[in-house]
Design an enzyme around this catalytic site. Structure first.
Site, short mmCIF file in Angstrom:
data_model
loop_
_atom_site.label_atom_id
_atom_site.label_comp_id
_atom_site.label_asym_id
_atom_site.label_seq_id
_atom_site.Cartn_x
_atom_site.Cartn_y
_atom_site.Cartn_z
N ARG A 105 -8.92 27.09 -8.60
CA ARG A 105 -8.33 26.04 -9.44
C ARG A 105 -7.88 26.67 -10.75
O ARG A 105 -8.66 27.33 -11.44
CB ARG A 105 -9.38 24.96 -9.70
CG ARG A 105 -8.91 23.76 -10.49
CD ARG A 105 -10.06 22.79 -10.67
NE ARG A 105 -10.54 22.26 -9.41
CZ ARG A 105 -11.83 22.03 -9.14
NH1 ARG A 105 -12.76 22.28 -10.05
NH2 ARG A 105 -12.18 21.53 -7.98
N ARG A 156 -14.39 21.71 -18.30
CA ARG A 156 -13.36 21.97 -17.29
C ARG A 156 -11.95 21.83 -17.89
O ARG A 156 -11.78 21.64 -19.08
CB ARG A 156 -13.55 21.00 -16.13
CG ARG A 156 -14.95 21.03 -15.48
CD ARG A 156 -15.16 22.25 -14.61
NE ARG A 156 -16.40 22.21 -13.85
CZ ARG A 156 -16.57 21.67 -12.65
NH1 ARG A 156 -15.56 21.05 -12.06
NH2 ARG A 156 -17.73 21.74 -12.03
N LYS A 168 -21.38 20.17 -15.17
CA LYS A 168 -19.96 20.19 -15.50
C LYS A 168 -19.65 19.16 -16.59
O LYS A 168 -20.33 18.13 -16.72
CB LYS A 168 -19.12 19.91 -14.26
CG LYS A 168 -19.37 18.56 -13.60
CD LYS A 168 -18.60 18.46 -12.29
CE LYS A 168 -18.91 17.17 -11.56
NZ LYS A 168 -18.22 17.09 -10.27
N LYS A 223 -16.23 17.21 -18.61
CA LYS A 223 -14.80 16.94 -18.49
C LYS A 223 -14.28 16.24 -19.73
O LYS A 223 -14.91 15.31 -20.23
CB LYS A 223 -14.52 16.09 -17.24
CG LYS A 223 -14.92 16.80 -15.95
CD LYS A 223 -14.69 15.93 -14.73
CE LYS A 223 -15.09 16.67 -13.45
NZ LYS A 223 -14.88 15.84 -12.25
N CYS A 234 -8.84 12.48 -2.26
CA CYS A 234 -9.27 13.86 -2.51
C CYS A 234 -8.95 14.71 -1.29
O CYS A 234 -8.45 14.22 -0.28
CB CYS A 234 -10.76 13.89 -2.84
SG CYS A 234 -11.81 13.48 -1.42
N CYS A 266 -13.18 21.11 2.19
CA CYS A 266 -14.24 20.81 1.24
C CYS A 266 -15.59 20.79 1.95
O CYS A 266 -15.79 20.01 2.89
CB CYS A 266 -14.00 19.47 0.55
SG CYS A 266 -15.33 19.07 -0.62
N CYS A 319 -16.53 11.91 -0.07
CA CYS A 319 -17.95 11.91 -0.40
C CYS A 319 -18.11 11.18 -1.73
O CYS A 319 -17.12 10.81 -2.36
CB CYS A 319 -18.49 13.34 -0.47
SG CYS A 319 -18.19 14.18 -2.04
N CYS A 371 -14.05 12.91 -6.76
CA CYS A 371 -12.84 13.64 -7.14
C CYS A 371 -11.58 12.78 -7.05
O CYS A 371 -10.65 12.97 -7.82
CB CYS A 371 -12.68 14.89 -6.27
SG CYS A 371 -14.01 16.09 -6.50
#
Length: 566
Positions: free
Chosen positions: A78, A148, A210, A212, A430, A436, A475, A479
């Site tokens: 990414r 991120r 993470k 954001k 996603c 994935c 899931c 995302c």
């Protein structure tokens, strides 16, 4: 007096970060290991801080296992692309790499306003990073327990304000980056971006989870700010940016069956003058760094820290660290969050063309040569490309004299199709299968045909010119941002989803679970019934999400930490 309770043990991720020598691990040695296509031990996690995830083609797992072969291990990379802006020259560079050095040949636009390479084999990894560096790009901190890729509203309405907001998105991204030399040493043969291995902002073990960040230009909430830990909502005066409202603690990820996890909207902290932006960003990150849960990763995000210590306590600590109090929130409102497709005029008589890219997948199909078309446009375009947080692409900064030529290329290659419905443009998924590793159900491959079925239902009810914000994730990690949709599907098992209803058009309401673990036919039956009622009973200009609440089909989520599972 009772004895002090011992602190719970740290999660293993905290160990591996602490022992990684500032994210180096033994990645460099692992690159020379030809016995496996993957990374060993801690390196499997550490490569995420360098912008990569180890994956395999799940469609081929059983076949390869039968042949006693290792899974087809490959990497997803990414790119770090603050605000989603990329030049045509950079685009042509990544386009060529995708064609020559990935298993799938595609580029994937993401909900994080950047692009991903899927299917890069280990021998090509170093070449990939060096290509990015040559193009002026990198993948530093696009994954892992760091800040991120920083999002910024991509669709310019007030173009001067957008440019100013974008500059702040870049500054925030640079300010919060890891300072370790590991990335340059491993991938760029020692060329050094930084001069120290000290991590004054992120700390020696980086963040608990993470993180954001967004910069948002009202009235367009195209970045879905409530999905993010830290948000700067641009406040303008006479078209000039003067400061930001700061919102903290949004996030959508949860875990099936674990009611201690839930989606959460961001909380308003207050207004700051623009010159204090980096100080407040650093203070919020620092507070989360020091106060976040390092024992239970499922409860390590900023949203859980806020719920545990209290919004006012967290806010006061941020003010203490900066030495400046927040001012009261200044008025702002959102009217929409989708992308504005077609041509929009900006400043200096320049035009912007937003193209719909279904699921963000840029590939040449038999009837739509999307990848070739964008490369052809990049060869003649003198402005830039802007990727959106809704997986679409803007050809930005086009002089009036070039509009016809660019539009002709876009139509020739299927990048413009006047037959695409509003519903399809309002739908998103996603990646999920086959790449994935977390996917429980299909999403990207499921969505196109599913939308066709929804379109048929809506047309039958006279709703062909309406749209519902529809999102599918494979899931519960979020995302595809299903937990801010009017209709959200979250994968539970192959062919089965949890169905959520009741989000709103502007992305300021979390939907509620309506049915659990149901197959597609039952989902479509529910959409048929509820959209039929919406068509008959709606009030003027009432959206689907508003209707299902008013009609009592679902109850609103008021405080997700308390009532999301009611």
């Amino acid at each position: 007096m009772s004895e002090k309770q011992p602190n719970p043990p740290l999660s293993d991720n905290e160990r591996l970060k602490g022992q990684s020598n500032f994210l180096r691990g033994t990645i460099e040695a692992d690159l020379k290991d030809q016995l496996t296509g993957g990374f060993n031990g801690d390196n499997f996690q550490l490569i995420r801080f360098h912008g990569m995830y180890q994956q395999d083609d799940r469609d081929l797992r059983a076949e390869r296992a039968e042949q006693k072969l290792e899974p087809l291990i490959n990497m997803m990379l990414r790119c770090r692309l603050p605000g989603g802006i990329i030049t045509p020259a950079q685009w042509l560079g990544i386009d060529a790499f995708a064609a020559e050095h990935t298993l799938y040949g595609s580029l994937r636009l993401t909900t994080r306003q950047t692009f991903q390479f899927h299917g890069v084999l280990k021998p090509d990894l170093k070449q990939m990073h060096q290509l990015l560096h040559k193009l002026g790009l990198d993948s530093i901190a696009t994954a892992g327990d760091v800040n991120r890729n920083v999002l910024c509203s991509a669709n310019p309405v007030e173009s001067v304000l957008h440019q100013q907001a974008y500059q702040w998105a870049k500054k925030i991204s640079e300010h919060l980056l890891p300072k370790t030399r590991a990335y340059a040493e491993i991938w760029l043969d020692g060329e050094k971006h930084e001069t120290t291995d000290q991590e004054p902002i992120l700390g020696p073990t980086y963040l608990p989870r993470k993180f954001k960040t967004t910069v948002v230009v009202p009235p367009l909430n195209d970045v879905d700010l409530h999905a993010n830990d830290l948000n700067f909502v641009a406040i303008s005066d006479n078209g000039q940016l003067v400061g930001f409202n700061v919102l903290v603690g949004g996030g959508l990820a949860m875990t099936h069956g674990d009611t201690s996890t839930y989606p959460r909207k961001a909380s308003e902290f207050g207004y700051i003058a623009a010159e204090h932006t980096l100080a407040f960003a650093e203070a919020v990150v620092g507070t989360q760094r020091d106060w976040g849960n390092r024992s239970n990763r499922k409860n390590a995000k900023t949203k859980y820290t806020l719920e545990r210590v209290g919004v006012e306590v967290f806010k006061a600590e941020v003010e203490r660290r900066v030495g400046i109090p927040f001012e009261p929130i200044r008025p702002y409102h959102f009217t929409e969050r989708g992308d504005r497709f077609g041509w929009v005029k900006g400043i200096e008589n320049l035009w912007h063309l937003t193209l719909f890219i279904e699921n963000g997948r840029i590939l040449d199909y038999p009837d739509r040569t999307l990848k070739t078309g964008l490369a052809d446009i990049a060869r003649i375009h003198k402005g830039d490309f802007r990727l959106t947080a809704n997986q679409n692409l803007i050809v930005a900064g086009v002089p009036a004299r070039n509009k016809a030529k660019i539009e002709a290329l876009a139509r020739q290659h299927g990048l413009i199709n006047d037959g695409v419905s509003l519903q399809r443009k309002a739908s998103m998924a996603c990646v999920a299968f086959p790449t994935c590793p977390l996917a429980m159900a299909e999403a990207e491959r499921f969505l196109p045909q599913f939308v066709t079925k929804v379109e048929t239902i809506m047309s039958a009810h006279g709703l062909g010119e309406d749209e519902i914000i529809l999102r599918v994730t494979g899931c519960p990690n979020g995302c595809g941002r299903s937990m801010l949709a009017e209709i959200g599907l979250v994968g539970k098992a192959v062919g089965r989803y949890n169905l959520y209803l009741g989000g709103d058009r502007t992305g300021e309401r979390i939907p509620r679970l309506y049915r659990e673990n149901i197959p597609e036919d039952q989902i479509l039956a529910i959409i048929d019934e509820t959209t039929g009622r919406w068509a008959q009973e709606r009030q003027p200009h009432e959206s689907y999400g508003d209707f299902v609440l008013r009609a009592g089909i679902v109850k609103p989520v008021i405080n997700s930490a308390q009532d999301f599972y009611d």
